[in-house]
Design an enzyme around this catalytic site. Structure first.
Site, PDB file in Angstrom:
ATOM      1  N   HIS A 102     -72.442 -22.389 -47.613  1.00 25.01           N
ATOM      2  CA  HIS A 102     -73.330 -23.204 -46.775  1.00 25.01           C
ATOM      3  C   HIS A 102     -74.376 -22.288 -46.147  1.00 25.01           C
ATOM      4  O   HIS A 102     -74.376 -21.072 -46.411  1.00 25.01           O
ATOM      5  CB  HIS A 102     -72.515 -23.970 -45.728  1.00 25.01           C
ATOM      6  CG  HIS A 102     -71.565 -23.101 -44.950  1.00 25.01           C
ATOM      7  ND1 HIS A 102     -71.987 -22.095 -44.109  1.00 25.01           N
ATOM      8  CD2 HIS A 102     -70.206 -23.064 -44.913  1.00 25.01           C
ATOM      9  CE1 HIS A 102     -70.949 -21.506 -43.561  1.00 25.01           C
ATOM     10  NE2 HIS A 102     -69.855 -22.066 -44.054  1.00 25.01           N
TER      11      HIS A 102
ATOM     12  N   HIS B  35     -73.259 -18.861 -44.726  1.00 23.84           N
ATOM     13  CA  HIS B  35     -73.120 -17.784 -45.715  1.00 23.84           C
ATOM     14  C   HIS B  35     -74.498 -17.307 -46.171  1.00 23.84           C
ATOM     15  O   HIS B  35     -74.744 -16.115 -46.335  1.00 23.84           O
ATOM     16  CB  HIS B  35     -72.382 -18.282 -46.963  1.00 23.84           C
ATOM     17  CG  HIS B  35     -70.983 -18.755 -46.727  1.00 23.84           C
ATOM     18  ND1 HIS B  35     -70.616 -20.079 -46.850  1.00 23.84           N
ATOM     19  CD2 HIS B  35     -69.852 -18.076 -46.399  1.00 23.84           C
ATOM     20  CE1 HIS B  35     -69.314 -20.195 -46.614  1.00 23.84           C
ATOM     21  NE2 HIS B  35     -68.825 -19.007 -46.336  1.00 23.84           N
TER      22      HIS B  35
ATOM     23  N   GLN C  48     -61.829 -11.854 -36.877  1.00 25.34           N
ATOM     24  CA  GLN C  48     -61.881 -11.216 -38.201  1.00 25.34           C
ATOM     25  C   GLN C  48     -62.831 -10.018 -38.167  1.00 25.34           C
ATOM     26  O   GLN C  48     -62.534  -8.950 -38.709  1.00 25.34           O
ATOM     27  CB  GLN C  48     -62.342 -12.228 -39.240  1.00 25.34           C
ATOM     28  CG  GLN C  48     -62.630 -11.620 -40.599  1.00 25.34           C
ATOM     29  CD  GLN C  48     -62.893 -12.675 -41.645  1.00 25.34           C
ATOM     30  OE1 GLN C  48     -61.976 -13.244 -42.193  1.00 25.34           O
ATOM     31  NE2 GLN C  48     -64.156 -12.935 -41.939  1.00 25.34           N
TER      32      GLN C  48
ATOM     33  N   SER D 101     -68.998 -24.552 -41.494  1.00 25.09           N
ATOM     34  CA  SER D 101     -67.740 -24.072 -42.067  1.00 25.09           C
ATOM     35  C   SER D 101     -67.467 -24.846 -43.352  1.00 25.09           C
ATOM     36  O   SER D 101     -67.790 -26.042 -43.440  1.00 25.09           O
ATOM     37  CB  SER D 101     -66.599 -24.314 -41.076  1.00 25.09           C
ATOM     38  OG  SER D 101     -65.355 -24.224 -41.742  1.00 25.09           O
TER      39      SER D 101
HETATM   40  P1  AMP Z   1     -65.629 -17.387 -45.672  1.00 22.94           P
HETATM   41  O1  AMP Z   1     -66.195 -17.836 -46.969  1.00 22.94           O
HETATM   42  O2  AMP Z   1     -65.229 -18.493 -44.760  1.00 22.94           O
HETATM   43  O3  AMP Z   1     -64.567 -16.320 -45.836  1.00 22.94           O
HETATM   44  O4  AMP Z   1     -66.821 -16.667 -44.908  1.00 22.94           O
HETATM   45  C1  AMP Z   1     -67.526 -15.587 -45.484  1.00 22.94           C
HETATM   46  C2  AMP Z   1     -68.377 -14.944 -44.435  1.00 22.94           C
HETATM   47  O5  AMP Z   1     -69.311 -15.906 -43.932  1.00 22.94           O
HETATM   48  C3  AMP Z   1     -67.565 -14.448 -43.208  1.00 22.94           C
HETATM   49  O6  AMP Z   1     -68.092 -13.202 -42.787  1.00 22.94           O
HETATM   50  C4  AMP Z   1     -67.806 -15.531 -42.201  1.00 22.94           C
HETATM   51  O7  AMP Z   1     -67.697 -15.085 -40.868  1.00 22.94           O
HETATM   52  C5  AMP Z   1     -69.241 -15.922 -42.518  1.00 22.94           C
HETATM   53  N1  AMP Z   1     -69.542 -17.256 -42.016  1.00 22.94           N
HETATM   54  C6  AMP Z   1     -68.865 -18.408 -42.266  1.00 22.94           C
HETATM   55  N2  AMP Z   1     -69.404 -19.433 -41.593  1.00 22.94           N
HETATM   56  C7  AMP Z   1     -70.448 -18.920 -40.883  1.00 22.94           C
HETATM   57  C8  AMP Z   1     -71.398 -19.472 -39.979  1.00 22.94           C
HETATM   58  N3  AMP Z   1     -71.382 -20.753 -39.648  1.00 22.94           N
HETATM   59  N4  AMP Z   1     -72.328 -18.651 -39.455  1.00 22.94           N
HETATM   60  C9  AMP Z   1     -72.338 -17.324 -39.775  1.00 22.94           C
HETATM   61  N5  AMP Z   1     -71.475 -16.747 -40.613  1.00 22.94           N
HETATM   62  C10 AMP Z   1     -70.541 -17.525 -41.165  1.00 22.94           C
END
Ligand code: AMP
Length: 281
Positions: free
Chosen positions: A34, A37, A153, A185
């Site tokens: 999204h 990312h 994290q 998310s």
């Molecule tokens: P994930 O795919 O959920 O493991 O997230 C991958 C990366 O994207 C991680 O570093 C998350 O913290 C970051 N991330 C996920 N959602 C957001 C958001 N809404 N804003 C900024 N970074 C995000």
């Protein structure tokens, strides 16, 4: 954009780039991409010669089988988005490629992985640390980009890099939100219409904490906010707390100033678990 599935092929491709002194920016993800990312990707693209993204739904960081099974996957759409954002390489390993045999490493993060998310998701951060360390060893990035949305994290990754002396610079990136404030998310798409309508209350409650926090009244405002949130049908707070932004230990006016604190929340909407946070500086 080059798509790579094998570790060996990825290492070869990156070695070529490194040989011509190109800087490598890395964004690890679990896909279902999204705008949150994609902001990380755009930052990595703008600050490096090569941006590489990994898409890997890491089974060992899920302590809930249903959460893993229901985790959204849409590889083609993810690749289209990455290409549009200017990403040059995407690494999409199979589970058997990352874990030809079980990885039994145990990291000692002290209290950091036992509290908050760690308390409710035992083993989660050990699984995150295993996969991130493995990915860092494969990609050997100069810079790696992580979202502040996953605040704990980020603290764990910083500690991991320090403990394991991994030569990478971690770049924290602000949380990207929907227009109504809901933190983006991959799990948001699992919300029903009704749940989606109440989800922005989570961030609203954080804003109101920020407005009323004066560096002394942590306990009162947390209690009041939990009380208010508990009146919302369908929303269940798992934790809501104000902590020191480095140690993530509960706010203590003797040791922490207001500007070094952050409010963190985890809440269920139906069976979808959402997290969010706000810095209180
Ligand atoms: P994930 O795919 O959920 O493991 O997230 C991958 C990366 O994207 C991680 O570093 C998350 O913290 C970051 N991330 C996920 N959602 C957001 C958001 N809404 N804003 C900024 N970074 C995000």
């Amino acid at each position: 954009m080059i798509r790579i599935q094998q570790i060996g092929a990825l290492k070869n491709a990156l070695n070529k780039e490194r040989a011509s002194n190109k800087s490598i920016g890395f964004v690890p993800t679990m896909g279902a991409l999204h705008e949150g990312h994609l902001e990380l990707i755009r930052k990595a693209v703008s600050e490096n010669d090569i941006c590489i993204c990994s898409i890997f739904v890491n089974p060992i960081q899920f302590n809930n089988k249903e959460d893993l099974e229901k985790y959204p996957r849409d590889l083609q759409s993810d690749c289209d988005k990455l290409q549009k954002a200017g990403c040059q390489m995407v690494f999409i390993p199979e589970v058997s490629e990352m874990y030809p045999e079980p990885d039994l490493a145990q990291f000692d993060f002290g209290q950091l992985d036992k509290i908050l998310e760690g308390e409710f998701r035992p083993g989660h951060f050990n699984g995150v640390a295993i996969v991130v360390k493995k990915l860092f060893e494969i990609v050997r990035p100069d810079y790696a980009y992580f979202g502040e949305k996953d605040f704990q994290q980020l603290a764990i990754i910083n500690r991991l890099v320090e403990m394991e002396k991994i030569p990478v610079q971690i770049i924290p990136c602000p949380t990207i939100r929907e227009n109504d404030g809901l933190a983006m998310s991959s799990r948001n798409m699992r919300l029903t219409k009704k749940e989606r309508a109440i989800a922005p209350q989570i961030y609203r409650s954080l804003i109101s904490i920020k407005q009323s926090f004066n560096g002394e009244n942590a306990a009162e405002i947390i209690q009041k906010t939990i009380q208010n949130l508990s009146k919302i049908e369908g929303l269940k707070v798992e934790y809501l707390t104000i902590v020191n932004n480095k140690t993530l230990l509960p706010f203590d006016p003797q040791n922490t100033i207001k500007d070094d604190s952050v409010a963190l929340i985890a809440a269920f909407l139906g069976n979808v678990r959402l997290i969010d946070n706000i810095k209180l500086d």
